[in-house]
Design an enzyme around this catalytic site. Structure first.
Site, short mmCIF file in Angstrom:
data_model
loop_
_atom_site.label_atom_id
_atom_site.label_comp_id
_atom_site.label_asym_id
_atom_site.label_seq_id
_atom_site.Cartn_x
_atom_site.Cartn_y
_atom_site.Cartn_z
N HIS A 277 0.85 -1.20 0.00
CA HIS A 277 0.00 0.00 0.00
C HIS A 277 0.88 1.24 0.00
O HIS A 277 2.08 1.18 0.28
CB HIS A 277 -0.91 0.03 1.24
CG HIS A 277 -2.09 -0.88 1.13
ND1 HIS A 277 -2.04 -2.21 1.50
CD2 HIS A 277 -3.36 -0.65 0.68
CE1 HIS A 277 -3.23 -2.77 1.29
NE2 HIS A 277 -4.04 -1.85 0.79
N LYS B 284 -0.38 4.79 4.69
CA LYS B 284 -1.22 3.84 5.43
C LYS B 284 -0.65 3.61 6.82
O LYS B 284 0.56 3.40 6.98
CB LYS B 284 -1.32 2.52 4.65
CG LYS B 284 -2.32 1.55 5.26
CD LYS B 284 -2.66 0.44 4.30
CE LYS B 284 -3.57 -0.61 4.93
NZ LYS B 284 -4.86 -0.07 5.37
#
Ligand code: NAD
Length: 267
Positions: free
Chosen positions: A152, A156
């Site tokens: 990601h 995040k």
């Protein structure tokens, strides 16, 4: 296919997900947007530019029009309000908000005795299919090593992703075990050999990666790789609309994307 479009409310309409939903709804003749609800402190309160109709962002549920379904991507407080409205008017609820505390999760569960609820931590239809495939592969290749890798963007804050954990849980259940018993979340230093039956997680963070999940089933002399790559956050909005369309008319109860896919597969 129904004749009239489904009358829909979007709760959390000014947020990232709400705006993605509104963008899709502008061109989706299956639905009529009837209510766009936002936080009472949202700077969006006021007129909502919409084709053919005067519509406003509103707060709360007083004087809400007649609806066929509610989609919620707001936050726990917003979801609680939407749930009250759905219970009072016997409406199906598609719930995308994450991070519920135990009390709200219990309220949602209890509500399934009265209304149809479809809740998912990830509304991507591709991830739902990946989950089905992984469940089957994990059971069929029960002795093979299983590793789940996710990637990601660098902003995040949690790891592994909720989706990676859900994939791991699905695979573990298919093998008759749990993540609590068999997950390995990190490896560093002298780890010793891999424990048979463990489910390993690895995490990549960087740049603007929307979300990638890969499950590796590693056997002697061969390997199965199952993966999903998200390139656009609109996938969650698209999945939530499919879910809402499917949920209307279903009986009260807890429904999930897997059941929706199962119907498609059987068709
Ligand atoms: P966001 O902060 O951009 O938007 C939140 C929206 O909720 C705003 O419109 C805000 O005005 C509204 N809101 C806040 N409190 C409210 C209240 N009490 N009543 C009504 N509206 C209220 O957030 P986002 O990125 O759009 O995500 C929203 C939620 O959806 C989060 O919980 C997020 O984790 C979750 N999410 C789930 C999925 C999935 O596939 N299940 C995907 C993306 C995001």
């Amino acid at each position: 296919m129904r004749d009239a479009p489904l009358r829909l409310a979007i709760n959390g309409a000014s947020g990232r997900m709400g705006q993605a939903l509104l963008a899709l709804l502008r061109d989706d003749v299956r639905f009529e947007l009837c209510r766009a609800t936002v936080s009472s402190v949202s700077r969006h309160l006021g007129e909502l530019v919409w084709p053919d109709r005067a519509l406003r962002y509103t707060t709360g549920w007083a004087d809400a029009p007649a609806l066929d379904a509610v989609i919620d991507f707001s936050g726990p407080a917003g979801l609680a309000g939407a749930l009250d409205h759905c219970l009072a008017h016997h409406l199906p609820l598609v719930a995308g908000t994450t991070g519920l505390d135990a009390a709200l999760a219990a309220r949602l569960d209890a509500a399934t005795g009265h209304i149809a609820v479809l809740r998912a931590a990830n509304f991507s239809l591709g991830v739902a299919v990946l989950t089905r495939l992984l469940r089957e592969a994990s059971a069929a290749l029960r002795e093979w090593d299983l590793e789940i890798v996710e990637a990601h963007h660098g902003r995040k804050e949690d790891a592994p992703s909720g989706t990676a954990l859900a994939l791991g849980e699905a695979a573990a259940a298919a093998r008759g075990t749990t993540l609590a018993a068999d997950a390995v979340y990190s490896r560093e230093g002298r780890t010793g050999p891999r424990r048979a039956g463990s489910i390993g997680f690895a995490v990549v963070r960087g740049g603007d990666i929307v979300g990638e999940h890969q499950a590796l089933l590693i056997g002697p002399g061969e390997r199965v790789e199952l993966g999903h790559r998200a390139t656009d956050r609109a996938i969650f909005a698209r999945g939530a609309l499919e879910a809402a369309h499917w949920l209307v008319g279903k009986p009260a109860g807890h429904h999930d994307l897997d059941a929706m896919l199962a119907e498609r597969v059987a068709r």
